[in-house]
Each structure stands twice: as structure tokens, then as C-alpha cells.
Write an enzyme that holds these catalytic residues in place. Structure first.
Site, PDB file in Angstrom:
ATOM      1  N   PHE A  22       0.676  -0.968  -0.277  1.00 49.40           N
ATOM      2  CA  PHE A  22      -0.095  -0.082   0.113  1.00 49.40           C
ATOM      3  C   PHE A  22       0.721   1.265   0.004  1.00 49.40           C
ATOM      4  O   PHE A  22       0.537   2.276  -0.675  1.00 49.40           O
ATOM      5  CB  PHE A  22      -1.065   0.214   1.171  1.00 49.40           C
ATOM      6  CG  PHE A  22      -2.047   1.172   1.327  1.00 49.40           C
ATOM      7  CD1 PHE A  22      -2.938   1.104   0.425  1.00 49.40           C
ATOM      8  CD2 PHE A  22      -1.819   2.222   2.211  1.00 49.40           C
ATOM      9  CE1 PHE A  22      -3.712   2.329   0.324  1.00 49.40           C
ATOM     10  CE2 PHE A  22      -2.684   3.194   2.262  1.00 49.40           C
ATOM     11  CZ  PHE A  22      -3.754   3.090   1.257  1.00 49.40           C
ATOM     12  N   VAL A  42      -5.794  -4.534  -4.855  1.00 49.07           N
ATOM     13  CA  VAL A  42      -6.544  -5.740  -4.599  1.00 49.07           C
ATOM     14  C   VAL A  42      -6.750  -5.758  -2.959  1.00 49.07           C
ATOM     15  O   VAL A  42      -5.734  -6.166  -2.301  1.00 49.07           O
ATOM     16  CB  VAL A  42      -5.860  -7.069  -4.872  1.00 49.07           C
ATOM     17  CG1 VAL A  42      -6.734  -8.377  -4.652  1.00 49.07           C
ATOM     18  CG2 VAL A  42      -5.478  -6.868  -6.420  1.00 49.07           C
ATOM     19  N   HIS A  92      -0.928  -4.207  -6.314  1.00 48.39           N
ATOM     20  CA  HIS A  92      -0.636  -4.070  -4.968  1.00 48.39           C
ATOM     21  C   HIS A  92      -1.855  -4.285  -3.887  1.00 48.39           C
ATOM     22  O   HIS A  92      -3.007  -4.468  -4.295  1.00 48.39           O
ATOM     23  CB  HIS A  92       0.039  -2.803  -4.529  1.00 48.39           C
ATOM     24  CG  HIS A  92      -1.378  -1.738  -4.373  1.00 48.39           C
ATOM     25  ND1 HIS A  92      -1.997  -1.566  -3.182  1.00 48.39           N
ATOM     26  CD2 HIS A  92      -1.959  -0.713  -5.300  1.00 48.39           C
ATOM     27  CE1 HIS A  92      -3.062  -0.651  -3.284  1.00 48.39           C
ATOM     28  NE2 HIS A  92      -2.981  -0.140  -4.434  1.00 48.39           N
ATOM     29  N   CYS A  93      -1.371  -4.713  -2.876  1.00 50.53           N
ATOM     30  CA  CYS A  93      -2.533  -5.243  -1.701  1.00 50.53           C
ATOM     31  C   CYS A  93      -1.902  -4.476  -0.660  1.00 50.53           C
ATOM     32  O   CYS A  93      -1.359  -3.351  -0.805  1.00 50.53           O
ATOM     33  CB  CYS A  93      -2.623  -6.444  -1.489  1.00 50.53           C
ATOM     34  SG  CYS A  93      -1.282  -7.753  -1.341  1.00 50.53           S
ATOM     35  N   MET A  94      -1.997  -4.624   0.528  1.00 47.06           N
ATOM     36  CA  MET A  94      -1.723  -4.094   1.760  1.00 47.06           C
ATOM     37  C   MET A  94      -0.168  -4.384   2.070  1.00 47.06           C
ATOM     38  O   MET A  94       0.609  -3.485   2.191  1.00 47.06           O
ATOM     39  CB  MET A  94      -2.368  -4.540   2.833  1.00 47.06           C
ATOM     40  CG  MET A  94      -3.599  -3.769   3.550  1.00 47.06           C
ATOM     41  SD  MET A  94      -3.904  -2.240   3.023  1.00 47.06           S
ATOM     42  CE  MET A  94      -2.646  -1.827   4.756  1.00 47.06           C
TER      43      MET A  94
END
Length: 183
Positions: A22, A42, A92-94
Site C-alpha cells: 500500500f 486488490v 498491490h495489496c496491503m
């Protein structure tokens, strides 16, 4: 949070694909310097940066929790269609470990006709923290079978009707679950 100071905020996976966390998605100067013009997010239920102010970024968000019971396979088609085309993209995600890696692995399986193992090992060689959760792992193996059965033609796979319901013991017996689906 620990991942803020992590040197793995972003890693190049291929000529045009990066996986990041993130924090990397917030750094528009970094994105611009890398020539990234697309961002695929995502994550679930979180406020995102307003990319509309950044004229150079096309953005797509897919609501997926990092949960082994989450139905991520239903989004593979739309994610692959967003990634393909050759523009530089950050997925990307977290943390940049499970959800984003899963989507990029699915893309590589489709684009290069790779097995799950080939795509996973390749992504892991580029991003050492890549780790699809156990449910996503099973769904990628299912996706491998769907790709083979449909000659890698995404148009033949109706992703919206795939209802992911992992077996009760979730991971212990993938073969039983596969037999229920394909026999």
C-alpha cells in the site's frame, strides 16, 4: 507498521509488472519515475488515494479480503484483462504478499501458459515475500486446470459463476476437492 520501512515496498516482476504494498501505491513520484501508468488495487474496504488527480494513472480496485475462504478466482478474468496490454502496472495489496502475488501469478499462468508451480517460483524469485494464502493457493491450482481445459482462452471461462467454497479441512486434501470439481 513494520512494512512501511520494509525495503520491499515494490519489486519488478517482469518488464512491465511490479508488485508492491500500500505504501508503494501512495508514492506517485515513484510510480511516475518507474513509468507506471496503471495501478491494480486488490484490497477490501479501505480508503484509497484519489488517483484521478494523477492524470497519468489508470486505476482499478478489486474488493478482496486476505482470507483463505475468499473467492479471489472470480476476479482473475477482469484482473488479467486489466494487466494485459503491456503498460507498466503496479499490482498491490496491503503488504504485497498474498493478494497481489496471487493475481500476478494468475496472469503469468495465462500469459505464458505456465503451471502454477512455474509462475509461483518465478514470482517468488522476484519478490521474496510473495505468499498466496492457502485458499488462494488452491484457487490458483484450480485456475491451472481451468486454463488447460479451455486452451488458455479466458472468454471460455465464466469467472462470475465460480463459487469458491473450500473443503471443510481447507488444505489437507486438494485431490478430493479436485475430484469433486472435475470428475
Amino acid at each position: 507498521m513494520e512494512f512501511i520501512s520494509n525495503s520491499n515496498n515494490i519489486d519488478r516482476i517482469s518488464n512491465n509488472i511490479w508488485i508492491g504494498n500500500f505504501i508503494a501505491s501512495l508514492n506517485t513520484d515513484l510510480l511516475k519515475s518507474l513509468g507506471i501508468t496503471k495501478v491494480l488495487t486488490v484490497v477490501d474496504n479501505m480508503d484509497l488515494p484519489n488517483y484521478s488527480e494523477e492524470k497519468f494513472i489508470t486505476h482499478k480496485k478489486v474488493n478482496v479480503a486476505d482470507n483463505c475462504r475468499e473467492n479471489i478466482i472470480q476476479y482473475f478474468g477482469e484482473c488479467i484483462n486489466f494487466i494485459k496490454g503491456g503498460e507498466n502496472i503496479l499490482v498491490h495489496c496491503m503488504v504485497g504478499a498474498s493478494r497481489s502475488s496471487t493475481v500476478v501469478i494468475a496472469y503469468l499462468m495465462w500469459a505464458y501458459k505456465w503451471t502454477y508451480e512455474q509462475a509461483y517460483k518465478y514470482v517468488l524469485s522476484k519478490r521474496q515475500i510473495a505468499r498466496p494464502n492457502e485458499g488462494f493457493d488452491l484457487q490458483l491450482k484450480l485456475f491451472e486446470r481451468l486454463l488447460l481445459l479451455n486452451n488458455y482462452n479466458l472468454d471460455n471461462i465464466n469467472f462470475k459463476v465460480i463459487k469458491w467454497q473450500p473443503p471443510q479441512n481447507l488444505i489437507n486434501d486438494y485431490q478430493i476437492y479436485e475430484q469433486l470439481l472435475f470428475n
